[in-house]
Design an enzyme around this catalytic site. Structure first.
Site, PDB file in Angstrom:
ATOM      1  N   TYR A  54       0.874  -1.274   0.037  1.00 29.20           N
ATOM      2  CA  TYR A  54      -0.234  -0.022  -0.038  1.00 29.20           C
ATOM      3  C   TYR A  54       0.905   1.202  -0.005  1.00 29.20           C
ATOM      4  CZ  TYR A  54      -3.460  -3.368   1.360  1.00 29.20           C
ATOM      5  OH  TYR A  54      -4.613  -4.770   1.346  1.00 29.20           O
ATOM      6  N   HIS A 112       0.613 -12.040   0.791  1.00 31.81           N
ATOM      7  CA  HIS A 112      -0.733 -11.067   0.185  1.00 31.81           C
ATOM      8  C   HIS A 112      -1.439 -12.027  -0.681  1.00 31.81           C
ATOM      9  CE1 HIS A 112      -1.509  -6.569  -0.558  1.00 31.81           C
ATOM     10  NE2 HIS A 112      -2.644  -7.413  -0.593  1.00 31.81           N
TER      11      HIS A 112
HETATM   12  P1  NDP Z   1     -13.732  -0.882   1.815  1.00 30.60           P
HETATM   13  O1  NDP Z   1     -14.982  -1.740   1.129  1.00 30.60           O
HETATM   14  O2  NDP Z   1     -13.335  -0.970   2.956  1.00 30.60           O
HETATM   15  O3  NDP Z   1     -14.432   0.666   1.321  1.00 30.60           O
HETATM   16  C1  NDP Z   1     -13.354   1.757   1.695  1.00 30.60           C
HETATM   17  C2  NDP Z   1     -14.455   2.836   1.219  1.00 30.60           C
HETATM   18  O4  NDP Z   1     -15.362   2.891   1.797  1.00 30.60           O
HETATM   19  C3  NDP Z   1     -13.506   4.257   1.242  1.00 30.60           C
HETATM   20  O5  NDP Z   1     -13.956   5.005   0.094  1.00 30.60           O
HETATM   21  C4  NDP Z   1     -14.060   4.791   2.494  1.00 30.60           C
HETATM   22  O6  NDP Z   1     -14.206   6.099   2.390  1.00 30.60           O
HETATM   23  C5  NDP Z   1     -15.576   4.271   2.517  1.00 30.60           C
HETATM   24  N1  NDP Z   1     -16.049   4.040   3.772  1.00 30.60           N
HETATM   25  C6  NDP Z   1     -15.570   3.803   4.913  1.00 30.60           C
HETATM   26  N2  NDP Z   1     -16.588   3.652   5.757  1.00 30.60           N
HETATM   27  C7  NDP Z   1     -17.644   4.250   5.436  1.00 30.60           C
HETATM   28  C8  NDP Z   1     -18.970   4.486   5.786  1.00 30.60           C
HETATM   29  N3  NDP Z   1     -19.363   4.176   7.201  1.00 30.60           N
HETATM   30  N4  NDP Z   1     -19.807   4.812   4.911  1.00 30.60           N
HETATM   31  C9  NDP Z   1     -19.763   5.322   3.674  1.00 30.60           C
HETATM   32  N5  NDP Z   1     -18.545   4.876   3.127  1.00 30.60           N
HETATM   33  C10 NDP Z   1     -17.474   4.428   4.080  1.00 30.60           C
HETATM   34  O7  NDP Z   1     -12.586  -1.185   0.610  1.00 30.60           O
HETATM   35  P2  NDP Z   1     -10.943  -1.515   0.645  1.00 30.60           P
HETATM   36  O8  NDP Z   1     -10.665  -2.018  -0.499  1.00 30.60           O
HETATM   37  O9  NDP Z   1     -10.498  -0.425   1.578  1.00 30.60           O
HETATM   38  O10 NDP Z   1     -10.912  -2.798   1.502  1.00 30.60           O
HETATM   39  C11 NDP Z   1     -10.646  -2.730   3.078  1.00 30.60           C
HETATM   40  C12 NDP Z   1      -9.275  -3.000   3.641  1.00 30.60           C
HETATM   41  O11 NDP Z   1      -9.273  -4.569   3.238  1.00 30.60           O
HETATM   42  C13 NDP Z   1      -8.361  -2.289   2.770  1.00 30.60           C
HETATM   43  O12 NDP Z   1      -8.242  -0.945   3.230  1.00 30.60           O
HETATM   44  C14 NDP Z   1      -7.047  -3.243   2.963  1.00 30.60           C
HETATM   45  O13 NDP Z   1      -6.699  -3.055   4.361  1.00 30.60           O
HETATM   46  C15 NDP Z   1      -7.771  -4.542   3.036  1.00 30.60           C
HETATM   47  N6  NDP Z   1      -7.692  -5.220   1.259  1.00 30.60           N
HETATM   48  C16 NDP Z   1      -6.903  -6.315   1.103  1.00 30.60           C
HETATM   49  C17 NDP Z   1      -6.908  -6.980   0.045  1.00 30.60           C
HETATM   50  C18 NDP Z   1      -5.988  -8.202  -0.255  1.00 30.60           C
HETATM   51  O14 NDP Z   1      -5.866  -8.486  -1.143  1.00 30.60           O
HETATM   52  N7  NDP Z   1      -5.687  -8.999   0.737  1.00 30.60           N
HETATM   53  C19 NDP Z   1      -7.458  -6.224  -1.137  1.00 30.60           C
HETATM   54  C20 NDP Z   1      -8.321  -5.096  -0.718  1.00 30.60           C
HETATM   55  C21 NDP Z   1      -8.334  -4.501   0.555  1.00 30.60           C
HETATM   56  P3  NDP Z   1     -13.250   7.109   3.292  1.00 30.60           P
HETATM   57  O15 NDP Z   1     -11.752   6.641   3.375  1.00 30.60           O
HETATM   58  O16 NDP Z   1     -13.325   8.473   2.758  1.00 30.60           O
HETATM   59  O17 NDP Z   1     -13.851   7.157   4.723  1.00 30.60           O
END
Ligand code: NDP
Length: 283
Positions: A54, A112
């Site tokens: 990241y 990962h």
């Molecule tokens: P998420 O499904 O967690 O969505 C993140 C988005 O949702 C951001 O735009 C955030 O906005 C928004 N959000 C958060 N809380 C709310 C809420 N209460 N209401 C409305 N919108 C909200 O997606 P991610 O891809 O970030 O997945 C979560 C985590 O999983 C990643 O950050 C990472 O740590 C992990 N991951 C792991 C992967 C892997 O291959 N192992 C692949 C993808 C993710 P804002 O930031 O503006 O609050």
């Protein structure tokens, strides 16, 4: 109301943690990201998930700043690139992550995704890091059932502490086989993209009338319903990423949101689990 928790690596943790993908990309967002993570910790979202990938280590630096002075209040997870997932490469990658995080140990270190290193080599390198005290536990991410079965054949493979995979209401493929396998082998599932990236991964999810109706029953938000839905599954936790304070607060409050049997049925009808094997969903 009691908050939902999960047994994870031998300890009880809140079933919602914090993701960090896309953090550390822009200097202008840095302060806000650090503050959001700190707020999440103080509201009970004590597991933080990050990765060397990241922002090329930038997210780990943000996490390091957020946990400074409170390392032991946090359950820290990072991930190693598949091409670093063996021998001295893994030792060096882990050391670099520890430096950026400003700590001398990870609670959990994940492969990962599967790459060209044999699982045996990855397990041995993980075991060496455990023996040195650099990591407390290890696990995997993005492994489908065939890879999990292969891991179970490797000596020491059964020590795998979690499988972190994509899972949300509109992507339920793991329910067919991987989730039941993990449940029966007592491997907790860590659900990534539990909010489908705020709906970006599934058009219409946040606007869906059934999800909205369930949210309004509880005077909750759609995001809270999506998180409550993920974590009501046995042995499943969620790691939403939120850099906005209001989102962090909502996500923490979702720990106390319990959906009724009728609501779960309604969501199940609106978003069916596949009745056959589908390829593991990834981003
Ligand atoms: P998420 O499904 O967690 O969505 C993140 C988005 O949702 C951001 O735009 C955030 O906005 C928004 N959000 C958060 N809380 C709310 C809420 N209460 N209401 C409305 N919108 C909200 O997606 P991610 O891809 O970030 O997945 C979560 C985590 O999983 C990643 O950050 C990472 O740590 C992990 N991951 C792991 C992967 C892997 O291959 N192992 C692949 C993808 C993710 P804002 O930031 O503006 O609050």
């Amino acid at each position: 109301m009691t908050d939902t928790s999960i047994m994870f690596c031998g300890q009880r943790l809140p079933a919602i943690g914090q993701g960090t993908w896309y953090m550390g990309e822009h200097a202008s967002a840095r302060r806000q990201e650090v503050e959001a993570l700190k707020a999440g910790i103080s509201q009970g979202l004590t597991l933080i998930d990050t990765a060397e990938m990241y922002a090329d280590g930038g997210a780990e630096t943000i996490v390091g700043e957020a946990i400074r002075g409170q390392r032991d209040n946090v359950f820290l997870v990072s991930k190693v690139y598949p091409w670093n997932a063996g021998g001295q490469k893994m030792a060096a990658a882990c050391e670099a992550s520890l430096q950026r995080l400003g700590t001398d140990y990870l609670d959990l270190y994940l492969l990962h995704w599967r790459g060209s290193f044999a699982l045996k080599e990855t397990v041995e390198a993980m075991q060496a890091l455990v023996a040195e005290g650099k990591i407390r536990h290890w696990g995997v991410s993005n492994l489908d059932i065939d890879d999990m079965q292969a891991l179970w054949q490797v000596e020491g493979g059964k020590a795998c502490a979690t499988n972190q995979v994509l899972y949300h209401l509109a992507s339920r493929g793991i329910e067919y086989d991987l989730m039941p396998w993990c449940q029966s082998h007592e491997v907790p599932v860590m659900a990534y993209c539990p909010l489908a990236q705020a709906g970006r991964l599934r058009d219409g999810l946040f606007a869906h009338p059934d999800v909205q109706a369930v949210a309004s029953n509880h005077r909750a938000t759609v995001a809270q319903v999506l998180l409550a839905w993920v974590i009501h599954h046995n042995g499943v936790m969620a790691i939403p990423k939120a850099a906005t304070m209001a989102h962090v607060k909502e996500n923490a409050e979702a720990l106390a949101l319990i959906l009724t049997a009728e609501e779960l049925q309604r969501l199940d009808k609106a978003f069916r689990a596949p009745g056959k094997k589908v390829a593991l969903d990834v981003v």
